[in-house]
Design an enzyme around this catalytic site. Structure first.
Site, PDB file in Angstrom:
ATOM      1  N   GLU A 265      12.842   2.492   2.672  1.00  0.00           N
ATOM      2  CA  GLU A 265      11.495   1.890   2.066  1.00  0.00           C
ATOM      3  C   GLU A 265      11.373   2.205   0.614  1.00  0.00           C
ATOM      4  O   GLU A 265      12.183   3.125   0.068  1.00  0.00           O
ATOM      5  CB  GLU A 265      10.574   2.681   2.856  1.00  0.00           C
TER       6      GLU A 265
ATOM      7  N   PRO B 150      -4.877   7.907   1.108  1.00  0.00           N
ATOM      8  CA  PRO B 150      -3.482   8.263   0.256  1.00  0.00           C
ATOM      9  C   PRO B 150      -3.644   7.929  -1.155  1.00  0.00           C
ATOM     10  O   PRO B 150      -4.774   7.456  -1.713  1.00  0.00           O
ATOM     11  CB  PRO B 150      -2.715   7.091   1.008  1.00  0.00           C
ATOM     12  N   THR B 151      -2.625   8.325  -1.877  1.00  0.00           N
ATOM     13  CA  THR B 151      -2.616   7.695  -3.053  1.00  0.00           C
ATOM     14  C   THR B 151      -2.346   6.410  -3.754  1.00  0.00           C
ATOM     15  O   THR B 151      -2.938   5.898  -4.537  1.00  0.00           O
ATOM     16  CB  THR B 151      -1.779   8.810  -4.256  1.00  0.00           C
ATOM     17  N   THR B 152      -1.726   5.715  -2.751  1.00  0.00           N
ATOM     18  CA  THR B 152      -1.124   4.482  -2.866  1.00  0.00           C
ATOM     19  C   THR B 152      -2.449   3.292  -2.731  1.00  0.00           C
ATOM     20  O   THR B 152      -2.428   2.408  -3.603  1.00  0.00           O
ATOM     21  CB  THR B 152      -0.130   4.030  -1.760  1.00  0.00           C
ATOM     22  N   ASN B 153      -3.272   3.729  -1.815  1.00  0.00           N
ATOM     23  CA  ASN B 153      -4.391   2.658  -1.735  1.00  0.00           C
ATOM     24  C   ASN B 153      -5.624   3.585  -1.345  1.00  0.00           C
ATOM     25  O   ASN B 153      -6.394   3.398  -0.358  1.00  0.00           O
ATOM     26  CB  ASN B 153      -4.362   1.863  -0.405  1.00  0.00           C
TER      27      ASN B 153
ATOM     28  N   CYS C  13       2.079  -0.306   2.490  1.00  0.00           N
ATOM     29  CA  CYS C  13       3.240  -0.108   3.482  1.00  0.00           C
ATOM     30  C   CYS C  13       3.851  -1.127   4.281  1.00  0.00           C
ATOM     31  O   CYS C  13       4.996  -1.281   4.966  1.00  0.00           O
ATOM     32  CB  CYS C  13       3.109   1.193   4.609  1.00  0.00           C
TER      33      CYS C  13
ATOM     34  N   GLY D 189       2.651   5.936  10.864  1.00  0.00           N
ATOM     35  CA  GLY D 189       3.970   6.220  10.513  1.00  0.00           C
ATOM     36  C   GLY D 189       4.250   5.141   9.312  1.00  0.00           C
ATOM     37  O   GLY D 189       3.663   4.298   9.093  1.00  0.00           O
TER      38      GLY D 189
ATOM     39  N   GLY E 241       1.933  10.515   3.914  1.00  0.00           N
ATOM     40  CA  GLY E 241       3.281  10.751   4.349  1.00  0.00           C
ATOM     41  C   GLY E 241       3.435  11.322   5.798  1.00  0.00           C
ATOM     42  O   GLY E 241       2.521  11.819   6.387  1.00  0.00           O
TER      43      GLY E 241
END
Length: 510
Positions: free
Chosen positions: A332, A109-112, A243, A210, A192
Site C-alpha cells: 500500500e 483519521p488524518t487522511t480523511n 484506502c 483493516g 492504522g
C-alpha cells in the site's frame, strides 16, 4: 493536558445525552439529522481547505466532494429509512423495537478527517446515539472545529446538550482509557492497524476496519482508454488518501502497451526501471512506507526522489516484475503512485491480484476493468475481498461515491480481514433490535401494534445537563431548559464547549 478523570466527565455527559435522545421519535431525529447534515454541507469548502492546510495531505477540491457526500449525501442516501420506529411483521408475529448503542466513541483519521467526522456523527445521530469524536492529532484542529459545528446544529435543532462532543488534544493514554471505560458502548475505529487492534482489545464492543492494498486488473476485453482514464482519475483523487485507491495495476500482455499509452494521455508518467528503483528507495526506506509521501502530489514525490516530471503529472506508474512481499511496490502507498505488472492471461491476472491481497488488504476491495462477465465473476470469487468495483475508479467505487454501495468512510473487511463487519459501515451497525415474538401457533392471536410507539412525539422540555455547582470542566455556562419539537425546531444556536484529549497513531488509513 486533560486528565483521564476529567475525560470521564465527557463520557458521563455523553451518557446522559444518549439516554435523553433515546426517547426521541423518528420525526424529531430526522429533523436533527437534516439540520446537522446541512450545517456540515455549508462548511464543506472551508473545512476541506483547513484539512489540507493542517495535514499537508490531499486536494481541497476533492475533499469538498467527500465532505458534501458525507453530509447532505448521507441523508439523501438513507432518505426514507427509519431506525427509530418499531417494525411490525404480522406474518411472522414479531415486533422489533430499536435499541441505540448509546455512547459511540468515534476514532477518526488524518487522511480523511472532516469527511469521517461528518460521516460518523450523522450515522450516530440517525440512530439516536451520542458520539464522542477522537480525532487524529495531525488533524485535530479541523476535526474539532467540524465536530463543534455539527454539535451546535444538533442542539439548535432540539438534540440534548452534549449529544456530540470532541476531544481536542492528543493523548494516547487518554483515548485508551476512553476505549476501555464502561460508559463507552461501542468504538468505531478508523485508523492504522494498531489503533484498530487497540479498539478490539479494549474490552468494549468495537467496529474496526483493516487497511487496503487494492489490486486493479485490466483484462483483454476492457475498454482500455476508459480504464486508463478511470484509474488515473481515481489515483489522483485527493492524492490517493482514501484506502480504496488502487495500489497495483495488473494488465494482460495483449493490451499492456496500449494501456501504457492511454495512461500517459490521461496524465500519468510511466517510469523506466531505473527511475522505478529510485522511487522505491525513496518511498520505502528501511522496508517501510515513508509517510512523507502520504497524500502528496505526484510531481512533489518525483522531485523528492530525484526524478524529473512535468508539474502537471497526476500519477506515477512504477513497473515491476513479480508480486511478492519483498517487492515494496506491491504494498500500500496512500499516494498517487501505482505499481504495474503484466500477465499473459486472465487466470494469471487473478492469481496476481490474489497475491497482492495476501501482502496486504485482505477483505478490503479490488477493481477490475473488463467486459467479460465470466472473468469478472472468477475475479470476485477468487480474490479474497468483499467489494469489487467494475469499470469505475476504486477510490470512489468501493467507498460508494460512484457506485450504489453504501457511501462510507469506514470499509469493513469481514472475517478474512479480521474485522467485525464486512460491509461499508452503515446506520444499521449502530443499533440493535429487541424482538417481541408471539407464539407461532395460528390459534394464538397477535395483538394490534399499529400506531403504537414507546417514544415521544409531542413537544416537551429538554433539560440542561445536570452539573454540580463547582463543575466547570469542559462545560458551557448553565442555561434554561429548551423546547424541542418534532417538526419545526425554533431553538437558538448554542455552541457546545470543546472537551480535551485525543489519540495518535503512526500510520493512518481511512
Amino acid at each position: 493536558m486533560t486528565t483521564i478523570a476529567q475525560a470521564g466527565h465527557l463520557l458521563e455527559r455523553a451518557r446522559w445525552a444518549a439516554a435523553a435522545y433515546a426517547d426521541y421519535d423518528q420525526a424529531a431525529v430526522a429533523a436533527i439529522t437534516a439540520a446537522v447534515a446541512e450545517a456540515g454541507y455549508a462548511e464543506a469548502e472551508r473545512f476541506a481547505t483547513a484539512a489540507v492546510a493542517e495535514t499537508g495531505m490531499g486536494v481541497a477540491a476533492d475533499k469538498v466532494v467527500k465532505n458534501r457526500a458525507c453530509s447532505r449525501g448521507i441523508v439523501e442516501y438513507y432518505n426514507g429509512e427509519d431506525y427509530v420506529s418499531p417494525r411490525i411483521d404480522s406474518a411472522r408475529k414479531i415486533v422489533e423495537i430499536p435499541r441505540p448503542a448509546g455512547v459511540v466513541l468515534a476514532l477518526t483519521p488524518t487522511t480523511n478527517p472532516v469527511a469521517t467526522v461528518y460521516f460518523k456523527v450523522i450515522l450516530a445521530l440517525m440512530t439516536r446515539n451520542a458520539v464522542v469524536v477522537a480525532p487524529h492529532p495531525r488533524a485535530k484542529q479541523c476535526s474539532a472545529d467540524a465536530a463543534r459545528v455539527l454539535a451546535e446544529a444538533a442542539v439548535g435543532a432540539g438534540a440534548p446538550d452534549g449529544i456530540v462532543q470532541v476531544i481536542d488534544e492528543p493523548a494516547i493514554s487518554l483515548v485508551e482509557a476512553l476505549m476501555a471505560d464502561e460508559r463507552t458502548d461501542v468504538i468505531v475505529a478508523t485508523g492504522g492497524t494498531g489503533v484498530v487492534r487497540a479498539a478490539y482489545s479494549s474490552g468494549n464492543p468495537a467496529l474496526g476496519v483493516g487497511p487496503g492494498n487494492v489490486p486493479v486488473f485490466v483484462d483483454a476485453s476492457a475498454d482500455v482508454n476508459a480504464a486508463a482514464r478511470r484509474i488515473v482519475d481515481s489515483k489522483a483523487f485527493d492524492n490517493s488518501v482514501l484506502c480504496t485507491n488502487e495500489s497495483v495495476l495488473i494488465a494482460e500482455d495483449s493490451i499492456a502497451e496500449k494501456l501504457r499509452a492511454a495512461l500517459t494521455r490521461s496524465g500519468a508518467h510511466i517510469l523506466d526501471d531505473a527511475a522505478a528503483r529510485r522511487l522505491r528507495e525513496y518511498m520505502f526506506r528501511d522496508g517501510h512506507l515513508n509517510t512523507e509521501v502520504v497524500g502528496r502530489d505526484a510531481a512533489w514525490i518525483a522531485g523528492q526522489a530525484g526524478l524529473r516530471v512535468t508539474p502537471k503529472t497526476r500519477v506515477l506508474v512504477a513497473p515491476f516484475e513479480h508480486v511478492v512481499a519483498e517487492e515494496m511496490l506491491a504494498h500500500e502507498k496512500l499516494s498517487p503512485v501505482i505499481g504495474m505488472t503484466t500477465v499473459p492471461d486472465a487466470d494469471r491476472g487473478i492469481r496476481a491480484a490474489r497475491a497482492v491481497v495476501r501482502i496486504g488488504g485482505a477483505g478490503h476491495s479490488a477493481a477490475i476493468h473488463s467486459e467479460n462477465p465470466a472473468v469478472i465473476t472468477d475475479f470476485a470469487a477468487q480474490v479474497p475481498v468483499l467489494r469489487v468495483s467494475v469499470n469505475v475508479g476504486n477510490s470512489t467505487g468501493s467507498s460508494g461515491l460512484e457506485t450504489n454501495l453504501a457511501p462510507s468512510m469506514t470499509i469493513g473487511t469481514g472475517f478474512v480481514g479480521r474485522s467485525s463487519i464486512g460491509e461499508n459501515l452503515q446506520p444499521q451497525h449502530l443499533v440493535n433490535w429487541a424482538r417481541i415474538a408471539y407464539n407461532s401457533d395460528p390459534a394464538v392471536a397477535m395483538g394490534d401494534f399499529a400506531g403504537i410507539t414507546p417514544w415521544h412525539s409531542s413537544a416537551g422540555p429538554v433539560p440542561a445537563y445536570p452539573r454540580a455547582s463547582n463543575d466547570d470542566i469542559g462545560a458551557p455556562p448553565p442555561r434554561p431548559p429548551i423546547t424541542r419539537t418534532a417538526t419545526a425546531p425554533t431553538l437558538a444556536l448554542t455552541r457546545c464547549a470543546p472537551n480535551c484529549g485525543s489519540w495518535s497513531s503512526k500510520n493512518s488509513h481511512n
